[in-house]
Motif scaffolding. Structure first.
Motif, short mmCIF file in Angstrom:
data_model
loop_
_atom_site.label_atom_id
_atom_site.label_comp_id
_atom_site.label_asym_id
_atom_site.label_seq_id
_atom_site.Cartn_x
_atom_site.Cartn_y
_atom_site.Cartn_z
N LYS A 8 0.80 -1.24 0.06
CA LYS A 8 0.24 0.04 0.06
C LYS A 8 0.83 1.20 0.00
CE LYS A 8 -3.76 -0.24 2.45
NZ LYS A 8 -4.76 -0.17 3.81
N ARG A 9 1.96 1.31 0.75
CA ARG A 9 2.81 2.47 0.89
C ARG A 9 3.80 2.48 -0.45
NH1 ARG A 9 5.46 3.25 6.93
NH2 ARG A 9 3.31 3.46 7.80
N ALA A 10 3.84 1.42 -0.89
CA ALA A 10 4.72 1.58 -2.35
C ALA A 10 3.77 2.00 -3.60
CB ALA A 10 5.16 0.06 -2.67
N CYS A 11 2.51 1.69 -3.34
CA CYS A 11 1.67 2.17 -4.34
C CYS A 11 1.48 3.67 -4.28
CB CYS A 11 0.40 1.45 -4.37
SG CYS A 11 0.31 -0.17 -4.90
N ILE A 12 1.28 4.37 -2.94
CA ILE A 12 1.02 5.48 -2.73
C ILE A 12 2.12 6.28 -3.16
CG2 ILE A 12 0.90 7.35 -0.77
CD1 ILE A 12 -1.06 5.02 0.58
#
Length: 68
Positions: A8-12
């Motif tokens: 999720k953090r990588a996508c953000i």
């Protein structure tokens, strides 16, 4: 952290990077103009044009430096 949180953090971060790149590509058409009278730089308040454009300015001097 679990794999879902990392993903999720990588996508953000990727979305933020893509947004910054898109803005950078759009801003390369930016121009800067100024107006001087007797060696003193003055702001340009309006320009007569038929094009629908906006301008964003900042008063970095805080109104002539008169802070109270």
């Amino acid at each position: 952290m679990n794999k879902t949180a990392i993903l999720k953090r990588a996508c953000i971060c990727l979305a933020a990077l893509l947004a910054i790149l898109a803005i950078g590509l759009k801003l390369k058409d930016e121009i800067t103009v100024s107006n001087t009278v007797n060696g003193r730089e003055l702001p340009i308040y309006c320009v007569d044009t038929n094009e629908k454009k906006i301008a964003l300015t900042f008063d970095a001097a805080c109104g002539g430096g008169k802070l109270r």
